[in-house]
Scaffold this active site. Structure first.
Site, short mmCIF file in Angstrom:
data_model
loop_
_atom_site.label_atom_id
_atom_site.label_comp_id
_atom_site.label_asym_id
_atom_site.label_seq_id
_atom_site.Cartn_x
_atom_site.Cartn_y
_atom_site.Cartn_z
N LYS A 13 6.60 0.85 22.12
CA LYS A 13 6.34 1.52 21.81
C LYS A 13 6.12 2.58 20.82
O LYS A 13 5.08 2.78 19.70
CB LYS A 13 6.30 2.74 22.61
N ARG A 88 9.33 12.51 29.12
CA ARG A 88 9.82 11.50 30.39
C ARG A 88 10.07 12.18 31.56
O ARG A 88 10.37 11.72 31.79
CB ARG A 88 11.47 11.43 29.80
N ARG A 123 16.52 -6.58 19.92
CA ARG A 123 16.08 -5.72 18.64
C ARG A 123 17.61 -5.63 17.34
O ARG A 123 17.77 -5.02 17.95
CB ARG A 123 15.55 -3.67 19.26
N ARG A 156 21.36 -0.42 17.81
CA ARG A 156 21.07 0.74 18.53
C ARG A 156 22.58 0.37 19.82
O ARG A 156 22.92 0.10 20.35
CB ARG A 156 20.00 1.47 19.35
N ARG A 167 18.94 2.55 31.53
CA ARG A 167 17.54 2.78 31.42
C ARG A 167 16.41 2.58 32.10
O ARG A 167 15.25 3.59 32.11
CB ARG A 167 17.18 2.41 29.33
P1 AP5 Z 1 10.37 -0.91 20.37
O1 AP5 Z 1 8.72 -0.73 20.02
O2 AP5 Z 1 11.52 -0.69 19.71
O3 AP5 Z 1 10.21 -0.23 21.34
P2 AP5 Z 1 10.30 1.24 22.37
O4 AP5 Z 1 8.90 0.53 23.84
O5 AP5 Z 1 8.86 1.95 21.19
O6 AP5 Z 1 11.43 0.98 22.96
P3 AP5 Z 1 12.52 2.14 23.07
O7 AP5 Z 1 14.21 1.67 23.46
O8 AP5 Z 1 12.68 3.02 21.39
O9 AP5 Z 1 11.96 3.35 23.60
P4 AP5 Z 1 13.77 4.33 24.40
O10 AP5 Z 1 11.80 4.74 25.66
O11 AP5 Z 1 14.36 4.03 25.63
O12 AP5 Z 1 13.62 4.66 23.32
P5 AP5 Z 1 13.99 6.07 22.54
O13 AP5 Z 1 14.41 6.14 21.56
O14 AP5 Z 1 12.42 7.02 22.84
O15 AP5 Z 1 10.26 -2.48 20.65
C1 AP5 Z 1 11.27 -2.91 21.09
C2 AP5 Z 1 11.44 -4.31 20.39
O16 AP5 Z 1 10.75 -5.38 20.98
C3 AP5 Z 1 11.45 -4.28 19.26
O17 AP5 Z 1 12.88 -5.72 18.84
C4 AP5 Z 1 10.05 -5.06 18.56
O18 AP5 Z 1 10.45 -6.14 17.62
C5 AP5 Z 1 9.99 -6.17 20.08
N1 AP5 Z 1 8.34 -5.97 19.64
C6 AP5 Z 1 7.53 -5.13 20.49
N2 AP5 Z 1 6.39 -4.78 20.59
C7 AP5 Z 1 6.38 -6.88 20.88
C8 AP5 Z 1 5.41 -7.65 21.07
N3 AP5 Z 1 4.24 -7.32 21.41
N4 AP5 Z 1 5.70 -8.94 20.65
C9 AP5 Z 1 7.14 -9.94 20.56
N5 AP5 Z 1 8.32 -8.32 20.28
C10 AP5 Z 1 7.55 -7.13 20.37
O19 AP5 Z 1 15.08 7.64 23.60
C11 AP5 Z 1 16.71 6.89 23.66
C12 AP5 Z 1 17.29 7.89 24.27
O20 AP5 Z 1 16.92 8.97 24.08
C13 AP5 Z 1 16.92 8.14 25.52
O21 AP5 Z 1 17.34 6.79 26.97
C14 AP5 Z 1 17.46 9.42 26.11
O22 AP5 Z 1 18.55 9.39 26.73
C15 AP5 Z 1 17.14 9.87 25.24
N6 AP5 Z 1 15.64 10.46 24.61
C16 AP5 Z 1 14.47 10.30 23.97
N7 AP5 Z 1 13.39 11.22 24.75
C17 AP5 Z 1 13.94 11.89 25.27
C18 AP5 Z 1 13.08 13.11 26.26
N8 AP5 Z 1 12.13 12.87 26.18
N9 AP5 Z 1 13.69 13.65 26.88
C19 AP5 Z 1 15.20 13.00 27.48
N10 AP5 Z 1 15.80 12.22 26.96
C20 AP5 Z 1 15.16 11.41 25.69
#
Ligand code: AP5
Length: 209
Positions: A13, A88, A123, A156, A167
């Site tokens: 994403k 979420r 990552r 991270r 997760r």
């Molecule tokens: P990347 O693009 O980083 O993936 P992502 O989907 O953005 O993953 P996140 O881990 O950031 O999502 P998340 O939802 O768990 O974390 P968030 O920060 O929101 O890609 C991943 C890897 O794959 C990278 O290395 C990239 O290079 C590679 N890649 C991507 N596309 C590719 C492809 N097509 N081919 C090959 N490689 C590829 O949340 C973190 C924490 O914050 C949560 O656990 C929670 O505790 C809290 N939080 C955040 N938002 C909320 C909310 N709304 N409510 C409650 N808690 C929340």
């Protein structure tokens, strides 16, 4: 153009959001990034959030909704935004609806569990500019150095295997119900995120036209 990106952790994403933002000159609002910034600054909210985040649990709805509302009210959101990682939970989606914000499209990114684990465990993120890399899929030219700004790359805290597994469980239980929520509103477009980045990007743009 107001968009929501939904999908399991590590599906890509954030990576696609950065590409769309550049093309359409809109802003990316990642609640994960906002929370990590609060943790880094050591604010009260950051201290509360860290405990949940390190385990891979969701931060409580009240904290995240407040944070999001504050961010979305800033002037740079006027031309449009991508909500990356929000909502979420169903209560978060309802709070967004109640705030009167109109959402045009919800892109639902999908990939296999094995792909997600491989992506998250490799990552690396730039400490300075937030660019996202992967040690084998999208490697930087110099190990642990950002291609874009020369900043140091880091892993991270929640990209460790125990937190990743949790997760994924949390996603299935608390976030996946949002897919039906937005399907019922006719706003969901599924995007196959197993593909190479260029194709995912093109399919995402296609879904917005
Ligand atoms: P990347 O693009 O980083 O993936 P992502 O989907 O953005 O993953 P996140 O881990 O950031 O999502 P998340 O939802 O768990 O974390 P968030 O920060 O929101 O890609 C991943 C890897 O794959 C990278 O290395 C990239 O290079 C590679 N890649 C991507 N596309 C590719 C492809 N097509 N081919 C090959 N490689 C590829 O949340 C973190 C924490 O914050 C949560 O656990 C929670 O505790 C809290 N939080 C955040 N938002 C909320 C909310 N709304 N409510 C409650 N808690 C929340």
């Amino acid at each position: 153009m107001n968009l929501i990106f939904v999908g399991p952790p590590g599906v890509g994403k954030g990576t696609i959001a950065k590409m769309i933002v550049e093309k359409f000159k809109i802003v990316q609002i990642s609640t994960g990034d906002l929370l990590r910034a609060a943790v880094k600054e050591g604010t009260g909210l950051g201290k509360k959030a860290k405990e949940y985040m390190d385990k891979g649990d969701l931060v409580t709805d009240d904290l995240v909704i407040g944070l999001l509302k504050e961010r979305i009210a800033k002037p740079d959101c006027e031309n449009g935004f991508i909500l990356d990682g929000f909502p979420r939970t169903i209560p978060q989606a309802e709070a967004l609806d109640e705030s009167g914000v109109e959402i045009d499209t919800v892109l639902n990114f999908t990939a296999l569990k094995e792909t997600i684990i491989q992506r998250l465990s490799g990552r690396r993120i730039c400490k300075k500019c937030g660019a996202i890399f992967h040690i084998t899929n999208i490697p930087p030219k110099i190990e642990d150095v950002c291609d874009k700004c020369g900043g140091e790359l880091y892993q991270r805290d929640d990209d460790k295997i125990e937190a990743i597994v949790n997760r994924l469980i949390v996603y299935k239980k608390q976030t996946a119900p949002l897919i039906d929520y937005y399907k019922n509103k006719g706003k969901i477009v599924d995007i196959n995120a197993e593909l190479p980045l260029k194709e995912i990007f093109e399919n995402s743009i296609g879904a917005l036209e």
